[in-house]
Design an enzyme around this catalytic site. Structure first.
Site, PDB file in Angstrom:
ATOM      1  N   TYR A  98       2.723  -5.024   1.897  1.00  0.00           N
ATOM      2  CA  TYR A  98       2.583  -4.908   3.351  1.00  0.00           C
ATOM      3  C   TYR A  98       3.405  -6.045   3.942  1.00  0.00           C
ATOM      4  CZ  TYR A  98      -1.404  -1.741   2.779  1.00  0.00           C
ATOM      5  OH  TYR A  98      -2.220  -0.675   2.460  1.00  0.00           O
ATOM      6  N   LYS A 124       7.394   3.525   1.377  1.00  0.00           N
ATOM      7  CA  LYS A 124       6.244   4.413   1.212  1.00  0.00           C
ATOM      8  C   LYS A 124       5.642   4.738   2.576  1.00  0.00           C
ATOM      9  CE  LYS A 124       1.626   4.623  -0.886  1.00  0.00           C
ATOM     10  NZ  LYS A 124       0.866   4.779   0.378  1.00  0.00           N
ATOM     11  N   SER A 164      -1.483  -3.230  -5.731  1.00  0.00           N
ATOM     12  CA  SER A 164      -1.573  -3.295  -4.283  1.00  0.00           C
ATOM     13  C   SER A 164      -1.675  -4.732  -3.782  1.00  0.00           C
ATOM     14  CB  SER A 164      -2.799  -2.510  -3.812  1.00  0.00           C
ATOM     15  OG  SER A 164      -3.030  -2.705  -2.425  1.00  0.00           O
ATOM     16  N   HIS A 208      -0.540   8.604   3.640  1.00  0.00           N
ATOM     17  CA  HIS A 208      -1.611   7.667   3.299  1.00  0.00           C
ATOM     18  C   HIS A 208      -2.904   8.417   2.961  1.00  0.00           C
ATOM     19  CE1 HIS A 208      -1.549   3.181   3.599  1.00  0.00           C
ATOM     20  NE2 HIS A 208      -2.834   3.340   3.320  1.00  0.00           N
ATOM     21  N   THR A 217       4.977  -0.419   2.148  1.00  0.00           N
ATOM     22  CA  THR A 217       4.217   0.561   2.923  1.00  0.00           C
ATOM     23  C   THR A 217       4.603   0.434   4.388  1.00  0.00           C
ATOM     24  OG1 THR A 217       2.367   0.569   1.370  1.00  0.00           O
ATOM     25  CG2 THR A 217       1.917   1.299   3.612  1.00  0.00           C
TER      26      THR A 217
END
Length: 365
Positions: A110, A232, A87, A256, A136
């Protein structure tokens, strides 16, 4: 406060509960008198051989659950021969992860407001041999997670009297934090040259995430990234069509874990229509998966694989690296039993072995 961060969701947590409840309306079809003495859970995702149709998905602040939690998860995934998605909100840096990660290296991104910084970040990700990038797309703004707000769960930790008492009641956790240090968003800190701070976890992320990145901007990302690109946070057939049009290699059907928009539908009920519109695009799914039977249902409905979030985080928080390994062992065993009892010898043979409960159709959930 750490349990609530892992276990909690947005708003009244209606979507998180719906994610779980929807599984009871997807029924597997048992089959008998089929030779299943030899069977395999192996499959392929984005051209990579994996031991089972599982991915340990991206979760942030894993170091709050267990010291160097990201490394614990990565090492277990490497031994299990399944992908681990690092992540952007990891609490270890990419250099540390490089030493722990196996050959299946995926990274979750992100989109940053600063395109120049984003370009450098993508180069850095590629330099550490990550070859699948998950963008994401459902966090243009952060969901309101009431448990975090109530607990005052911040980064760095804000030591109120209530939190001090809470920590004192969990001596093993407190010793973990003393031994390994208070977790920070290490990837962000390395990228920005300093520690990112905010009043909540969502605020920390929101400081740098672009709220203006749109479908028309995906082409820019596609030009910057040579590896596989996965979006995602998609849920509808329209999302699937648009993802194909912008050149995505795959998608994760995800809400999420109910941590963003409360009141949305579950992912398992959205999967069949999404799969139909996705055509040959690789389709993964997450949100609400807790058992190997849940995984078997997703495969039967057309998913190529399932991304795990809380299922392995609970194991991490309970016992660190051995806890993650035990969680995967249980899930793998349950999945193997499920496909065998459905008369399937391979993941591919599991396709279509489901029906919908007559009492509730997925479209009515």
């Amino acid at each position: 406060m750490v349990f609530d961060y892992i276990d909690g969701a947005a708003g009244e947590e209606l979507t998180a509960r719906r994610n779980r409840a929807a599984f009871q309306h997807v029924l597997l079809k048992p089959e008998v008198l089929v030779d299943v003495s030899t069977r395999s859970s192996r499959t392929r995702l984005f051209g990579q051989d994996v031991a089972m149709p599982l991915v340990i998905g991206p979760t942030g602040l894993n170091g709050a659950a267990w010291g160097h939690g990201d490394l614990c998860i990565a090492r277990v995934a490497a031994r299990a021969n399944i992908p681990f998605v690092m992540s952007t909100a990891a609490t270890v840096g990419m250099r540390e992860m490089d030493a722990a990660a196996g050959r299946l290296r995926w990274f979750q991104l992100y989109m940053l407001k600063d395109r120049g910084l984003a370009t450098e970040f993508l180069k850095q990700i590629a330099s550490y041999r990550f070859d699948v990038l998950q963008l994401t797309v459902d966090t243009a703004v952060g969901g309101r997670r009431n448990r975090d707000i109530r607990n005052g769960f911040t980064l760095p930790f804000r030591w109120t009297m209530a939190n001090l008492v809470d920590a004192a009641r969990h001596a093993r956790w407190a010793l973990q934090m003393a031994r390994h240090g208070v977790p920070t968003l290490k990837v962000f800190a390395d990228l920005l040259g300093g520690a990112a701070q905010g009043s909540t976890i969502s605020d920390v992320m929101q400081q740098q995430i672009s709220a203006s990145f749109s479908w028309s901007d995906i082409q820019w990302l596609r030009e910057q990234w040579d590896g596989k690109l996965v979006l995602k946070g998609l849920t509808t057939p329209t999302h699937a069509r648009l993802a194909r049009e912008v050149g995505a290699d795959g998608a994760v059907v995800s809400n999420h874990g109910g941590r963003q928009l409360d009141g949305a539908g579950s992912t398992i009920e959205m999967l069949p229509a999404f799969r139909e519109s996705a055509h040959d695009m690789t389709v993964l799914i997450d949100s609400g998966f807790r058992t190997g039977v849940d995984i078997a249902k997703a495969i039967a409905l057309g998913a190529d694989g399932v991304q795990l979030g809380r299922a392995t985080l609970y194991g991490l928080a309970a016992k660190g690296e051995p806890g993650v390994a035990r969680a995967l062992e249980i899930l793998g065993h349950e999945f193997d039993l499920a496909i065998a009892l459905c008369g399937a010898r391979t993941v591919e043979e599991m396709r279509g072995r489901y029906t919908i409960s007559e009492s509730r159709h997925l479209s009515e959930l």
